[in-house]
Design a protein around this motif. Structure first.
Motif, PDB file in Angstrom:
ATOM      1  N   THR A  20      -9.992   7.288   4.466  1.00 36.09           N
ATOM      2  CA  THR A  20      -9.887   6.200   5.329  1.00 36.09           C
ATOM      3  C   THR A  20     -10.683   4.837   5.102  1.00 36.09           C
ATOM      4  O   THR A  20     -11.941   4.953   5.240  1.00 36.09           O
ATOM      5  CB  THR A  20      -9.965   6.676   6.784  1.00 36.09           C
ATOM      6  N   ASP A  26      -8.756  -7.963   9.201  1.00 36.68           N
ATOM      7  CA  ASP A  26      -7.612  -7.780   8.434  1.00 36.68           C
ATOM      8  C   ASP A  26      -7.741  -8.358   7.062  1.00 36.68           C
ATOM      9  O   ASP A  26      -8.301  -9.672   6.869  1.00 36.68           O
ATOM     10  CB  ASP A  26      -6.340  -8.535   9.025  1.00 36.68           C
ATOM     11  N   THR A  28      -5.942  -8.755   2.694  1.00 41.76           N
ATOM     12  CA  THR A  28      -5.056  -8.200   1.791  1.00 41.76           C
ATOM     13  C   THR A  28      -5.315  -8.042   0.274  1.00 41.76           C
ATOM     14  O   THR A  28      -6.682  -8.360   0.089  1.00 41.76           O
ATOM     15  CB  THR A  28      -3.734  -9.407   1.738  1.00 41.76           C
ATOM     16  N   ASP A  31      -5.345  -2.615  -3.622  1.00 43.29           N
ATOM     17  CA  ASP A  31      -4.480  -1.620  -4.232  1.00 43.29           C
ATOM     18  C   ASP A  31      -5.402  -0.753  -4.790  1.00 43.29           C
ATOM     19  O   ASP A  31      -6.854  -0.852  -4.931  1.00 43.29           O
ATOM     20  CB  ASP A  31      -3.378  -2.431  -5.041  1.00 43.29           C
ATOM     21  N   THR A  52      -2.025   2.960   1.147  1.00 42.70           N
ATOM     22  CA  THR A  52      -1.247   2.450   2.163  1.00 42.70           C
ATOM     23  C   THR A  52      -1.998   1.772   3.377  1.00 42.70           C
ATOM     24  O   THR A  52      -3.174   2.294   3.554  1.00 42.70           O
ATOM     25  CB  THR A  52      -0.503   3.570   2.817  1.00 42.70           C
ATOM     26  N   PRO A  53      -1.537   0.760   3.945  1.00 44.53           N
ATOM     27  CA  PRO A  53      -0.051  -0.030   3.531  1.00 44.53           C
ATOM     28  C   PRO A  53      -0.147  -0.505   2.284  1.00 44.53           C
ATOM     29  O   PRO A  53      -1.166  -0.794   1.877  1.00 44.53           O
ATOM     30  CB  PRO A  53       0.080  -0.810   4.665  1.00 44.53           C
ATOM     31  N   ALA A  54       1.033  -0.612   1.679  1.00 42.28           N
ATOM     32  CA  ALA A  54       1.203  -1.257   0.472  1.00 42.28           C
ATOM     33  C   ALA A  54       0.895  -2.572   0.379  1.00 42.28           C
ATOM     34  O   ALA A  54       0.486  -3.254  -0.443  1.00 42.28           O
ATOM     35  CB  ALA A  54       2.389  -1.083  -0.189  1.00 42.28           C
ATOM     36  N   ALA A  55       0.990  -3.349   1.520  1.00 42.05           N
ATOM     37  CA  ALA A  55       0.974  -4.793   1.572  1.00 42.05           C
ATOM     38  C   ALA A  55       0.257  -5.026   2.901  1.00 42.05           C
ATOM     39  O   ALA A  55       0.444  -4.496   4.094  1.00 42.05           O
ATOM     40  CB  ALA A  55       1.836  -5.554   1.277  1.00 42.05           C
ATOM     41  N   GLY A  56      -0.782  -5.836   3.020  1.00 44.68           N
ATOM     42  CA  GLY A  56      -1.655  -6.178   4.102  1.00 44.68           C
ATOM     43  C   GLY A  56      -0.698  -7.267   4.756  1.00 44.68           C
ATOM     44  O   GLY A  56       0.266  -7.797   4.571  1.00 44.68           O
ATOM     45  N   ALA A  58      -4.050  -5.900   6.839  1.00 44.47           N
ATOM     46  CA  ALA A  58      -4.531  -4.611   7.600  1.00 44.47           C
ATOM     47  C   ALA A  58      -6.002  -4.574   7.474  1.00 44.47           C
ATOM     48  O   ALA A  58      -6.691  -5.001   6.522  1.00 44.47           O
ATOM     49  CB  ALA A  58      -3.806  -3.450   7.069  1.00 44.47           C
ATOM     50  N   TYR A  61      -6.955   1.001   5.483  1.00 50.48           N
ATOM     51  CA  TYR A  61      -6.243   1.484   4.566  1.00 50.48           C
ATOM     52  C   TYR A  61      -6.418   2.833   4.330  1.00 50.48           C
ATOM     53  O   TYR A  61      -7.555   3.569   4.437  1.00 50.48           O
ATOM     54  CB  TYR A  61      -6.421   0.674   3.344  1.00 50.48           C
ATOM     55  N   THR A  62      -5.439   3.699   3.617  1.00 46.72           N
ATOM     56  CA  THR A  62      -5.550   5.053   3.390  1.00 46.72           C
ATOM     57  C   THR A  62      -5.345   5.241   1.748  1.00 46.72           C
ATOM     58  O   THR A  62      -4.279   4.790   1.216  1.00 46.72           O
ATOM     59  CB  THR A  62      -4.561   5.940   3.933  1.00 46.72           C
TER      60      THR A  62
END
Length: 350
Positions: A20, A26, A28, A31, A52-56, A58, A61-62
């Motif tokens: 995590t 937040d 972006t 990857d 994930t998530p693939a796009a922010g 956020a 992320y995991t």
């Protein structure tokens, strides 16, 4: 950057693991190219797969990666390449990737353990290896003295491998060969080498033997002999009259039989100990000669021609009877001329 923490417990033997990744706000542009795996000790391979998530945007992320092969340490580090930006467009750590502007971050590591116990368990009780047993049930006891063993897994024949405890009990087993296997496992479920035990279930008794040679009935033999055959590999049990069954081989002989009815029985016993139905033979020992009664002529009698000719219901003959409990097979008559000591041959005394 806030943290890169393990998402599941460590140590682990999982094929893939996750972290995590938390940011202070937040962002972006997150990857797989923003991360690198750290490997130590015996870990080899492994690759970052899913973010994930693939796009922010956020803030959390995991990141998931395969754990490769071998045992050792696997970690996840963030490598600042200025692609991660906040909503205002500011890159992680500031513009540039060196010095005070380097936003790289070292995450937590996993202890990867994919190696099970080094030694197979010891099977301490159960059907003897290679044996044939007359039971459709089997109980196996087993143990491991190795440290780190947390439990066991068992398998019977082609059934699925499943967790088990000692003793492991099985019932309603089919006729024929069976194979039991047991593995010791550690706390992560890694299994070591197996211990195995094979045996055969045989609860089918042999067919009754065939008695191939025996005395006739009636017989005047007081020392009869019996020959018999049965299932290949079987042994035999014999008994005469009221005696108990006892081990015997073909041919088997008996002596000193008394006159009267007798019974012989033989059973086949297979290697497992199953005893089949008996084959039997009953016969009569007859040691008494037939009893003969001559009704004509009378003992010491003197006869004229007409008296002789009328002796046996009007015919010239010698009459009488013979009896025997076993039946009379044949009879014979001889006429002795006392004066000459000669016997009648049908036409003269010779």
């Amino acid at each position: 950057m806030a943290s890169i923490n393990r998402a599941v417990a460590s140590p682990t033997n999982a094929a893939s693991v996750s972290w995590t990744v938390s940011f202070s706000e937040d962002v972006t542009g997150v990857d797989a190219s923003d991360f690198a795996l750290f490997r130590a000790a015996g870990v080899a391979g492994g690759s970052i797969g899913l973010v994930t998530p693939a796009a922010g945007p956020a803030s959390v992320y995991t990141v998931t990666a395969t754990s490769g092969s071998g045992d050792g340490t696997l970690g996840l580090n963030l490598v600042d390449n200025d692609s991660v930006k906040d909503k205002a467009g500011n890159p992680l750590g500031g513009a540039g990737t060196t010095g005070s502007n380097n936003g790289s971050f070292t995450g937590q590591t996993y202890s990867i353990d994919k190696t099970g116990p080094a030694n197979a368990p010891t099977i301490t009780a159960g059907p003897t290896a290679g044996s044939s047993v007359a039971s459709t049930s089997a109980n196996f006891s087993f143990a491991s003295a190795e440290s780190g063993v947390a439990g066991f897994r068992c398998q019977l024949d082609a059934a699925a491998v499943a967790a088990c405890t000692s003793p492991a009990a099985y019932s309603s087993l089919a006729q024929g060969g069976h194979l039991f296997a047991v593995w010791a496992v550690d706390s992560l479920g890694n299994a070591g080498p197996s211990a195995t035990r094979s045996w055969t279930v045989d609860t089918v008794a042999p067919a009754a033997p065939s008695i191939t040679a025996k005395p006739s009935s009636p017989s005047n033999q007081t020392a009869p002999s019996f020959t018999f055959t049965g299932e290949a590999g079987a042994s035999f049990l014999c008994k005469l009259d009221a005696a108990s069954f006892a081990a015997c081989v073909s041919p088997v002989s008996y002596t000193g039989l008394a006159a009267g009815s007798h019974s012989f029985q033989v059973e086949a016993k297979d290697a497992t100990g199953n005893v089949g139905a008996a084959a039997s033979y009953t016969w009569t020992v007859d040691l008494s000669a037939p009893s003969i009664t001559v009704t004509f002529p009378n003992n010491g009698g003197t006869y004229s021609a007409s008296g002789w000719n009328a002796g046996c219901s009007g015919s010239a003959a010698i009459c009488g009877s013979a009896t025997d409990p076993s039946g009379v097979a044949s009879g014979a008559v001889s006429i002795l001329q006392i004066s000459s000591g000669k016997y009648w041959n049908g036409s003269s005394f010779t």
